[in-house]
Design an enzyme around this catalytic site. Structure first.
Site, short mmCIF file in Angstrom:
data_model
loop_
_atom_site.label_atom_id
_atom_site.label_comp_id
_atom_site.label_asym_id
_atom_site.label_seq_id
_atom_site.Cartn_x
_atom_site.Cartn_y
_atom_site.Cartn_z
N GLU A 1 0.92 -1.17 0.01
CA GLU A 1 0.00 0.05 -0.18
C GLU A 1 0.84 1.16 0.02
O GLU A 1 2.04 1.20 0.18
CB GLU A 1 -1.02 -0.01 1.35
N LYS B 1 -4.44 -2.48 13.86
CA LYS B 1 -3.82 -1.14 14.45
C LYS B 1 -4.43 -1.33 16.06
O LYS B 1 -5.36 -1.47 16.32
CB LYS B 1 -4.52 0.12 13.80
N1 PSU Z 1 -1.61 0.79 10.22
C1 PSU Z 1 -0.48 1.79 10.51
N2 PSU Z 1 -0.34 2.87 10.05
C2 PSU Z 1 -1.33 3.16 9.01
C3 PSU Z 1 -2.33 2.17 8.71
C4 PSU Z 1 -2.46 1.09 9.33
O1 PSU Z 1 0.25 1.66 11.46
O2 PSU Z 1 -1.33 4.32 8.09
C5 PSU Z 1 -3.38 2.62 7.44
C6 PSU Z 1 -3.48 1.41 6.59
O3 PSU Z 1 -3.59 2.16 5.27
C7 PSU Z 1 -4.88 0.89 6.91
C8 PSU Z 1 -5.69 2.14 6.98
O4 PSU Z 1 -5.27 0.29 5.61
O5 PSU Z 1 -4.70 2.74 8.15
C9 PSU Z 1 -7.04 1.78 7.76
O6 PSU Z 1 -7.64 3.14 8.00
P1 PSU Z 1 -9.18 3.33 8.47
O7 PSU Z 1 -8.95 2.86 9.84
O8 PSU Z 1 -9.20 4.93 8.58
O9 PSU Z 1 -9.83 2.62 7.63
#
Ligand code: PSU
Ligand code: MN
Length: 290
Positions: A20, A152
């Site tokens: 990504e 996360k």
């Molecule tokens: N984990 C991290 N840093 C990030 C992300 C995940 O340590 O920036 C990003 C990834 O791209 C994941 C996204 O797909 O956060 C999910 O974001 P949200 O919870 O807003 O859907």
């Protein structure tokens, strides 16, 4: 638009790993993200797979980027979930893919393995707001093994596990009985299946796909582990107080942690992303040899 090298690999059944670009644009203070992206690609190549870093540039969804192109994913890039890809491309904006965005592209290109840091999930405080990352639903429709260090750390992990079970997403603990908590290798809920090697991961994925199943998670504990739970709670309070919402929450919390931990979370984060890219590549290589 798929780069020649990636297309050739996909057509011949050679191992390919999707990466990504949100991590590059928003996961690290610029320009560190680019170095993490480059290191991830190198780790993928080192075990014999082809990296396919994916983002939107110049009106096109691009799969396979050069280092110069990676440098265009700065803090001003849009953060692209599945809903955003087409609109971003048509608008001609620079867009960085999340896991959900990447899974959406993987589905149409045949990429079956991706590596990332931690996937999104059910945010704390659900259902107010009802913030569930599109990463989870994208797993339901994309037959891809996502190698990650769990979800996360700022999420509601037990709720995320329940949601993944409801969606029928297998979670394979790589040499672990519990879900890694991103920065920390202990304290997570039990995983439904522990495995010890990449060939087993590849065989389970193959069997799952033959059943008509889609996404799987391969949970890889971080080599270096730190407990930042207290800082996360502080960061979430601060985010709330400042009115940071929706897609902006993760970048805000990560920046807060990086700053308040004196850079330790940055180091752990960088390392686990590169390790997960390598493990994803090892599974892709094992799959190609089945
Ligand atoms: N984990 C991290 N840093 C990030 C992300 C995940 O340590 O920036 C990003 C990834 O791209 C994941 C996204 O797909 O956060 C999910 O974001 P949200 O919870 O807003 O859907
Ligand atoms: Mn969200």
């Amino acid at each position: 638009m798929v780069a020649d090298e990636v297309r050739d690999a996909l057509e011949s059944g050679a191992p390919v790993v999707g990466l990504e670009t949100t991590l590059i644009a928003h996961g690290f203070p610029a320009p560190d993200g680019v170095a993490v992206g480059v290191a991830s690609e190198e780790a993928v190549r080192a075990v014999g797979a082809i990296p396919a870093t994916t983002g939107v540039l110049d009106g096109r969804i691009r799969v396979g980027l050069t280092e110069l192109e990676l440098e265009r994913f700065g803090p001003n890039a849009r953060k692209l979930g599945p809903r955003d890809l087409a609109a971003c491309a048509v608008a001609g904006d620079v867009g960085a893919t999340t896991v959900g965005g990447l899974l959406t592209v993987a589905r149409s290109t045949g990429i079956a393995f991706i590596g990332t840091g931690g996937i999104g999930g059910v945010h704390r405080g659900y259902p107010s707001p009802p913030d569930v990352s599109a990463d989870l639903l994208a797993l339901v429709t994309s037959p891809v093994v996502v190698t990650c260090s769990g979800a996360k750390s700022l999420l509601d992990i037990p709720a995320t596990m329940e949601y993944l079970e409801s969606l029928g997403i297998p979670i394979l603990g790589f040499c672990t009985d519990t879900l890694p908590l991103f920065y920390s290798d202990t304290g997570g809920p039990p995983v439904p299946q522990r495995i010890e090697d990449t060939v087993t991961a590849a065989r389970i994925a193959q069997a799952h796909w033959r059943l008509g199943g889609c996404g799987l998670l391969l949970a890889n504990p971080p080599r270096e582990s730190i407990d930042v739970e207290e800082l996360i709670e502080e960061a979430l309070v601060e985010a709330h107080a400042r009115g940071v919402r929706g897609q902006q929450v993760t970048p805000f919390v990560l920046a807060f942690l990086h700053e308040r931990s004196g850079g330790r979370t940055l180091e752990v984060n960088r390392r686990l992303i590169v390790d997960n890219a390598r493990l994803a590549a090892e599974v892709a290589v094992a799959f190609a040899a089945l």
